[in-house]
Design a protein around this motif. Structure first.
Motif, PDB file in Angstrom:
ATOM      1  N   LEU A 255       0.929  -1.364  -0.006  1.00  0.00           N
ATOM      2  CA  LEU A 255       0.024   0.068  -0.009  1.00  0.00           C
ATOM      3  C   LEU A 255       0.781   1.196   0.088  1.00  0.00           C
ATOM      4  N   ILE A 256       1.880   1.468   0.954  1.00  0.00           N
ATOM      5  CA  ILE A 256       2.865   2.573   0.773  1.00  0.00           C
ATOM      6  C   ILE A 256       3.519   2.654  -0.517  1.00  0.00           C
ATOM      7  N   ASP A 257       3.912   1.708  -1.264  1.00  0.00           N
ATOM      8  CA  ASP A 257       4.571   1.695  -2.353  1.00  0.00           C
ATOM      9  C   ASP A 257       3.650   2.126  -3.346  1.00  0.00           C
ATOM     10  N   ILE A 258       2.362   1.571  -3.532  1.00  0.00           N
ATOM     11  CA  ILE A 258       1.511   2.048  -4.586  1.00  0.00           C
ATOM     12  C   ILE A 258       1.359   3.519  -4.383  1.00  0.00           C
ATOM     13  N   ILE A 259       1.086   4.006  -3.169  1.00  0.00           N
ATOM     14  CA  ILE A 259       0.863   5.573  -2.989  1.00  0.00           C
ATOM     15  C   ILE A 259       2.454   6.276  -3.471  1.00  0.00           C
ATOM     16  N   GLY A 260       3.397   5.747  -3.129  1.00  0.00           N
ATOM     17  CA  GLY A 260       4.571   6.453  -3.679  1.00  0.00           C
ATOM     18  C   GLY A 260       4.794   6.332  -4.921  1.00  0.00           C
TER      19      GLY A 260
ATOM     20  N   THR B 157      12.194  -1.146  -0.490  1.00  0.00           N
ATOM     21  CA  THR B 157      11.164  -0.015  -1.112  1.00  0.00           C
ATOM     22  C   THR B 157      11.023   0.959   0.267  1.00  0.00           C
ATOM     23  N   PRO B 158      10.410   2.060  -0.064  1.00  0.00           N
ATOM     24  CA  PRO B 158       9.814   2.760   1.056  1.00  0.00           C
ATOM     25  C   PRO B 158       9.109   2.529   1.765  1.00  0.00           C
ATOM     26  N   GLY B 159       8.180   1.328   1.290  1.00  0.00           N
ATOM     27  CA  GLY B 159       7.268   0.484   2.225  1.00  0.00           C
ATOM     28  C   GLY B 159       8.024  -0.179   3.211  1.00  0.00           C
ATOM     29  N   LYS B 160       9.034  -0.852   2.475  1.00  0.00           N
ATOM     30  CA  LYS B 160       9.683  -1.799   3.511  1.00  0.00           C
ATOM     31  C   LYS B 160      10.614  -1.033   4.483  1.00  0.00           C
ATOM     32  N   LEU B 161      11.172  -0.004   3.978  1.00  0.00           N
ATOM     33  CA  LEU B 161      11.917   0.905   5.128  1.00  0.00           C
ATOM     34  C   LEU B 161      11.263   1.271   6.105  1.00  0.00           C
ATOM     35  N   ILE B 162       9.672   1.639   5.843  1.00  0.00           N
ATOM     36  CA  ILE B 162       8.726   2.291   7.034  1.00  0.00           C
ATOM     37  C   ILE B 162       8.525   1.002   7.800  1.00  0.00           C
TER      38      ILE B 162
ATOM     39  N   GLY C 101      10.191  -1.781   8.494  1.00  0.00           N
ATOM     40  CA  GLY C 101      11.539  -2.405   9.080  1.00  0.00           C
ATOM     41  C   GLY C 101      11.853  -3.647   8.321  1.00  0.00           C
ATOM     42  N   THR C 102      11.496  -3.876   6.982  1.00  0.00           N
ATOM     43  CA  THR C 102      11.826  -5.064   6.098  1.00  0.00           C
ATOM     44  C   THR C 102      12.756  -4.958   5.100  1.00  0.00           C
ATOM     45  N   ARG C 103      13.025  -5.959   4.462  1.00  0.00           N
ATOM     46  CA  ARG C 103      14.201  -5.984   3.349  1.00  0.00           C
ATOM     47  C   ARG C 103      13.931  -7.362   2.572  1.00  0.00           C
ATOM     48  N   VAL C 104      14.366  -7.131   1.276  1.00  0.00           N
ATOM     49  CA  VAL C 104      14.333  -8.236   0.265  1.00  0.00           C
ATOM     50  C   VAL C 104      15.710  -8.799   0.332  1.00  0.00           C
ATOM     51  N   ILE C 105      15.669 -10.194   0.450  1.00  0.00           N
ATOM     52  CA  ILE C 105      16.791 -10.801   0.154  1.00  0.00           C
ATOM     53  C   ILE C 105      16.692 -12.314  -0.395  1.00  0.00           C
ATOM     54  N   SER C 106      17.729 -12.753  -1.056  1.00  0.00           N
ATOM     55  CA  SER C 106      17.688 -14.243  -1.458  1.00  0.00           C
ATOM     56  C   SER C 106      17.345 -15.257  -0.484  1.00  0.00           C
ATOM     57  N   ARG C 107      16.840 -16.623  -0.776  1.00  0.00           N
ATOM     58  CA  ARG C 107      16.355 -17.431   0.104  1.00  0.00           C
ATOM     59  C   ARG C 107      17.860 -17.864   0.949  1.00  0.00           C
TER      60      ARG C 107
ATOM     61  N   SER D 274      11.340 -16.085  -8.200  1.00  0.00           N
ATOM     62  CA  SER D 274      12.711 -15.388  -8.103  1.00  0.00           C
ATOM     63  C   SER D 274      13.496 -15.805  -7.015  1.00  0.00           C
ATOM     64  N   LYS D 275      12.903 -16.747  -6.177  1.00  0.00           N
ATOM     65  CA  LYS D 275      13.752 -17.387  -5.068  1.00  0.00           C
ATOM     66  C   LYS D 275      14.207 -16.437  -4.110  1.00  0.00           C
ATOM     67  N   THR D 276      13.380 -15.427  -3.595  1.00  0.00           N
ATOM     68  CA  THR D 276      13.751 -14.409  -2.804  1.00  0.00           C
ATOM     69  C   THR D 276      12.555 -14.403  -1.603  1.00  0.00           C
ATOM     70  N   THR D 277      12.721 -13.647  -0.655  1.00  0.00           N
ATOM     71  CA  THR D 277      11.887 -13.324   0.528  1.00  0.00           C
ATOM     72  C   THR D 277      12.071 -11.997   1.102  1.00  0.00           C
ATOM     73  N   VAL D 278      10.757 -11.730   1.868  1.00  0.00           N
ATOM     74  CA  VAL D 278      11.122 -10.125   2.534  1.00  0.00           C
ATOM     75  C   VAL D 278      11.200 -10.863   3.958  1.00  0.00           C
ATOM     76  N   VAL D 279      12.156 -10.146   4.839  1.00  0.00           N
ATOM     77  CA  VAL D 279      12.426 -10.677   6.163  1.00  0.00           C
ATOM     78  C   VAL D 279      12.367  -9.156   6.972  1.00  0.00           C
ATOM     79  N   ASP D 280      12.437  -9.674   8.181  1.00  0.00           N
ATOM     80  CA  ASP D 280      12.365  -8.296   9.058  1.00  0.00           C
ATOM     81  C   ASP D 280      13.828  -7.981   9.328  1.00  0.00           C
ATOM     82  N   LYS D 281      14.178  -6.945   9.388  1.00  0.00           N
ATOM     83  CA  LYS D 281      15.567  -6.475   9.590  1.00  0.00           C
ATOM     84  C   LYS D 281      15.976  -7.166  10.820  1.00  0.00           C
TER      85      LYS D 281
END
Length: 135
Positions: A17-22, A78-83, A85-91, A128-135
């Motif tokens: 939702l944050i990223d769509i707004i951005g 992305t800005p949504g992930k920064l807000i 506290g998450t980030r995308v990484i490989s598995r 894409s063999k990725t995941t979003v994790v908490d920082k």
């Protein structure tokens, strides 16, 4: 990476939702700038042409891809992930290379892809063999 590191689905929704707004804000700013340029050059009639319709949709898709691509490549978030506290990484827990980020974001254009999260892992993570994790 353990299962407990994975970001909660509610955070993923907030990210979206944050990223769509951005993204929409960026499109509005670009549209405003384009309107000013067309007004100054006297080409306002271009806004009513079929060519403009096609070009505006193409530019919107490019902007959406670029939004996710550059943020995820440069910051792994992305800005949504920064807000949230998450980030995308490989598995495997590594940062993503440009090819993986590009693939992840091209998959987002598949119709109904956002609904894939209703049935488990989202396609843009799974394929894409990725995941979003908490920082």
């Amino acid at each position: 990476m353990t299962q407990s590191n994975k970001a909660a689905k509610w955070k993923r929704l907030v990210n979206y939702l944050i990223d769509i707004i951005g993204y929409l804000i960026i499109c509005l700013v670009l549209g405003f700038i384009l309107g000013i340029v067309l007004a100054i050059t006297g080409n306002v009639d271009f806004l009513e042409s079929a060519t403009f319709d096609v070009l505006s949709q193409l530019v919107a898709l490019i902007v959406l891809f670029a939004y996710y691509f550059f943020f995820e490549l440069l910051a792994a978030a992305t800005p949504g992930k920064l807000i949230t506290g998450t980030r995308v990484i490989s598995r495997q827990g590594d940062t993503l290379d440009a090819g993986t980020v590009a693939l992840r974001n091209l998959i987002r254009f598949i119709p109904f892809e956002p609904f894939s999260f209703l049935f488990g892992e989202g396609w843009h993570d799974k394929w894409s063999k990725t995941t979003v994790v908490d920082k």
